[in-house]
Design an enzyme around this catalytic site. Structure first.
Site, short mmCIF file in Angstrom:
data_model
loop_
_atom_site.label_atom_id
_atom_site.label_comp_id
_atom_site.label_asym_id
_atom_site.label_seq_id
_atom_site.Cartn_x
_atom_site.Cartn_y
_atom_site.Cartn_z
N SER A 182 5.56 44.32 3.23
CA SER A 182 4.66 43.21 3.50
C SER A 182 3.25 43.77 3.77
O SER A 182 2.78 44.61 2.99
CB SER A 182 5.20 42.40 4.68
N ASP A 439 11.04 36.81 -3.78
CA ASP A 439 10.05 36.87 -2.71
C ASP A 439 8.69 36.38 -3.21
O ASP A 439 8.14 36.96 -4.16
CB ASP A 439 9.94 38.33 -2.24
N HIS A 464 12.23 39.25 0.55
CA HIS A 464 11.12 40.01 1.14
C HIS A 464 11.53 41.42 1.56
O HIS A 464 12.37 41.60 2.43
CB HIS A 464 10.61 39.22 2.35
#
Lengths: 499, 499
Positions: A182, A439, A464
């Site tokens: 991320s 994702d 994710h």
């Protein structure tokens, strides 16, 4: 306050949770073979005297604070030295260390030391201690550039025999491989791009380097959320897309507002259409986004507790549902599952509630980053290629809302694209961008190779940064294969560095 | 004030002129074929609204100032677009544009636009106008990182059709090639390393990336000065090395001090040994350094006016000279030639005089950089591999002297090595390091290739970034060859970028 401004302040409040991960040690991981019944990896907690401001040379700038990092040299092989370095992102570093088991597994297999470095202003790495969040002024040094420099100086110390942080014999020549997911994935990519003499290679997982206003793709983040729902639950698309108009009509009358409040189990009934848009809709949007981001094949407590395959799990709510009130009710059931899967959330919801364990300070810190530099263009919908209410990204309103939240700050939405990542990404090397095709962050990630050693690894069944999770019997083959491929690149980067 | 502190304050004052170049339009260059009798290239002067502080996101940080740049699109070929971008260093940009003719010649041949960008805090690019140097506080934003970001944002504007600085059709895809000499050479290398998506390739001339405390080579800068004298004038070495002891003995008595003052034609007689060390010796050292750095084959007015081959020119002073007073007199003659070649310097010298046209503001700015971040380890002598008085580099005393000159600042001598340039230089690409073998800066430059496209170009008969000068009938073959090779790399980088 005008409606649009309210909306954006709420958008800001929602955005924090999009990129944030709050792992909860919910996974049983085969990390430490001596740990027996212990959960999670074994490490020491260390504190590094970090410089407050790397980019000025005043006495004030040179003040230091304590940066937390977690370290394990258990498997460190001095004859083939490597350091696996997690470039911490917006949360307590213990959470990342506890959940991202793939790093520990690879380190054990490849003989690497492991470092999880905490990002400044998160967890226990607070430059001004308890006063850190008292003023906006105190947040001035909360930038990705400062964080990267923190990591560079920490790495230098880990490799320096004269430092008390020295990892031990062999470390001075070690190949440093960075990992991140991320926002941490962005940092992992950035540190390799900017410091190729410090970092040998980078795994950048769910790293949407182009999810910024200058470089955002058509369709975008919310389009990708819709795509994941389309693939897993096609019957939900038409009903969900219809709900916004239905809700707008309902919100036009007191009776309708009351009905909506009841359908979504709100503790405090909605009092206006504006409150619905800025409060309830943001809450719904966040739930839909998270269901896609957290679409893992087994139960994970990551953005709050969820069952395995959460999108499939909410799908039956939409069976045989058309448009109108039925669709709104189906949507409400899906949202309720997200916010209260365990039932521990109680009978009704507060509009302000956020999923997971986000602390106010975390939100304060991430929103600052989001408002200044890390202006991830996650929102922005058209209602055609996505199933959200059409609401184009309005940077001006966004900047104005940010300036209200943080008086005295300036939003510079073009900066990240200018300073870090051109599109295409030229001149970089030794990076794997691991993209889960479930994702929505993948909407802003490189999906084709960006050079001979800048690899796009597209993983069919991953949400994710699922590639970074520890091994699990329920892992899909595509994820298993991707982890093997990542490891092959890591082995190659280490060999190159040590050659 | 203790002697060592005085010494270092003077060292700081001297250091500025080591890296500084003050071209004086003294060369006739075949730059603009339409210019007829004009000297120097033809360009427009432009002003770019530059952000004061790229690394913070406050209203104060986002203030803008006017950055000067010089631009010519005369030869710009939109069908094969390239921009030659000089990363300005510590002086007025007009001087660099006027003297570095090779950039203009290459641009004309290869169809490139030319940009000379002025470094913040130099020339007319003063963030706070006339108040810029009033306080140390105003200098906070004088760093190489800020300067590089200035260039990156300027380049973005030059290529942006929506900007008033847009260079015109084709510019959006143009390959940007950076050029720089000395500190500008560092910037040229740094910008390619840090922004490989912005800059296609870099010519880094006389760029001593490792001339910093962490990475400085044995022997060092002053050893290289000695080497150049050894090659061009071997009979000078023994006499010069002997002078320091002789002068120390002379300075022990009033008669000796008087004699020294007379020998070196000082307007104000020396009053103490300390004054000799901190004043006269620094002046002598600077002269010896410059004679080597400016050892060009034809007359150049660069560090003050000098004849061609200045080291050879001073050599006869040492013919048949042994040690003792004779040696001191020979040295004084060499020093006098450096400071007063034209005779316009008058009958006697002030100890505080510096060569060339350095303004006080320039010195104030460069010394700030030198004291904070750009801590080039030019000094440091042992008297064995060099002909200077043995005086090892003392970073602690240096930092203390800097803190006196600029109250409130902190010297961070390890920073440049940590943030920019590992040794060896890993992970970089598309850089030519052009090293003149007469130039002491080469002591800190990569003299072997640092990767397949990071080339060390060692030029036998070149002094300080001589490769960047315009063509001249007196050019040695080694310099002509090096310029051809540089051009071949440039052509290749452009082709790669446009491929």
């Amino acid at each position: 306050m005008k409606k649009s401004t309210m909306l954006y302040i709420n958008v800001v409040a929602v955005m924090v949770v999009l990129a944030m991960v709050t792992p909860a040690f919910g996974l049983e991981m085969p990390l430490d073979d001596s740990a027996g019944s212990k959960r999670g990896p074994v490490y020491d907690t260390m504190w590094f005297d970090q410089i407050l401001d790397h980019f000025e040379f005043t006495v004030e700038a040179s003040m230091t604070f304590k940066q937390r990092y977690l370290v394990s040299t258990k498997h460190f092989n001095a004859s083939r030295p490597a350091i696996f370095f997690y470039t911490g992102n917006e949360g307590p570093i213990t959470g990342f260390a506890g959940n991202l088991g793939q790093i520990w597994e690879n380190a054990a297999d490849l003989g690497a030391a492991v470092i999880f470095a905490e990002h400044r202003y998160y967890g226990e790495t607070l430059p001004f201690g308890e006063a850190t969040f008292n003023t906006t002024e105190n947040l001035r040094w909360l930038t990705s550039e400062q964080a990267l420099s923190d990591y560079v100086l920490l790495i230098a110390a880990l490799k320096d025999p004269a430092s008390s942080h020295y990892l031990g014999q062999g470390a001075e020549n070690a190949a440093v491989i960075t990992f991140g997911g991320s926002y941490g994935g962005l940092l992992s990519a950035y540190i390799r791009i900017k410091y190729p003499g410090v970092v040998a290679g980078a795994v950048a997982s769910s790293a949407p380097i182009w999810l910024f206003p200058e470089t955002q793709p058509a369709g975008g983040f919310l389009g990708w959320v819709t795509k994941t729902f389309t693939a897993q639950c096609p019957q939900s698309i038409k009903p969900i897309r219809s709900t916004w108009e239905t809700m707008l009509q309902m919100a036009a009358t007191p009776t309708g507002l009351k009905q909506l409040s009841s359908t979504f189990s709100l503790c405090q009934p909605l009092s206006s259409l504006a409150q619905m848009e800025a409060g309830l809709w943001m809450r719904i949007e966040a739930a839909l986004i998270y269901l896609a981001m957290a679409d893992y094949p087994y139960p994970v407590d990551y953005f709050g507790p969820l069952p395995g395959n959460p999108v499939e799990t909410v799908c039956p709510f939409f069976d045989g549902v058309g448009t109108g009130d039925d669709a709104v009710e189906a949507l409400a059931s899906a949202v309720a599952l997200f916010y209260n899967y365990t039932g521990e959330g109680g009978e009704c919801f507060a509009l302000s509630a956020t999923p997971g364990d986000f602390s106010l300070n975390q939100m304060r810190a991430w929103n600052y980053q989001f408002c200044t530099e890390m202006t991830l263009a996650e929102l922005g919908s058209n209602g055609v290629t996505d199933f959200f209410y059409p609401a184009p990204l309005d940077l001006k309103a966004f900047a104005a809302a940010c300036a209200q939240l943080y008086p005295g700050i300036v939003t510079r939405p073009d900066w990240v694209s200018a300073t870090y990542t051109s599109k295409p990404l030229r001149g970089a090397s030794n990076i794997v961008f691991a993209n889960g095709l479930l994702d929505p962050c993948t909407s802003g990630s490189p999906m084709v190779d960006q050079g001979p050693s800048v690899v796009a690894l597209n993983i069919a069944d991953a949400a994710h940064h699922f590639d970074l999770f520890g091994s699990n019997p329920a892992d899909p083959q595509s994820v298993i294969d991707a982890r093997i491929e990542e490891r092959e690149y890591i082995v190659q980067w280490i060999a190159e560095w040590l050659a």
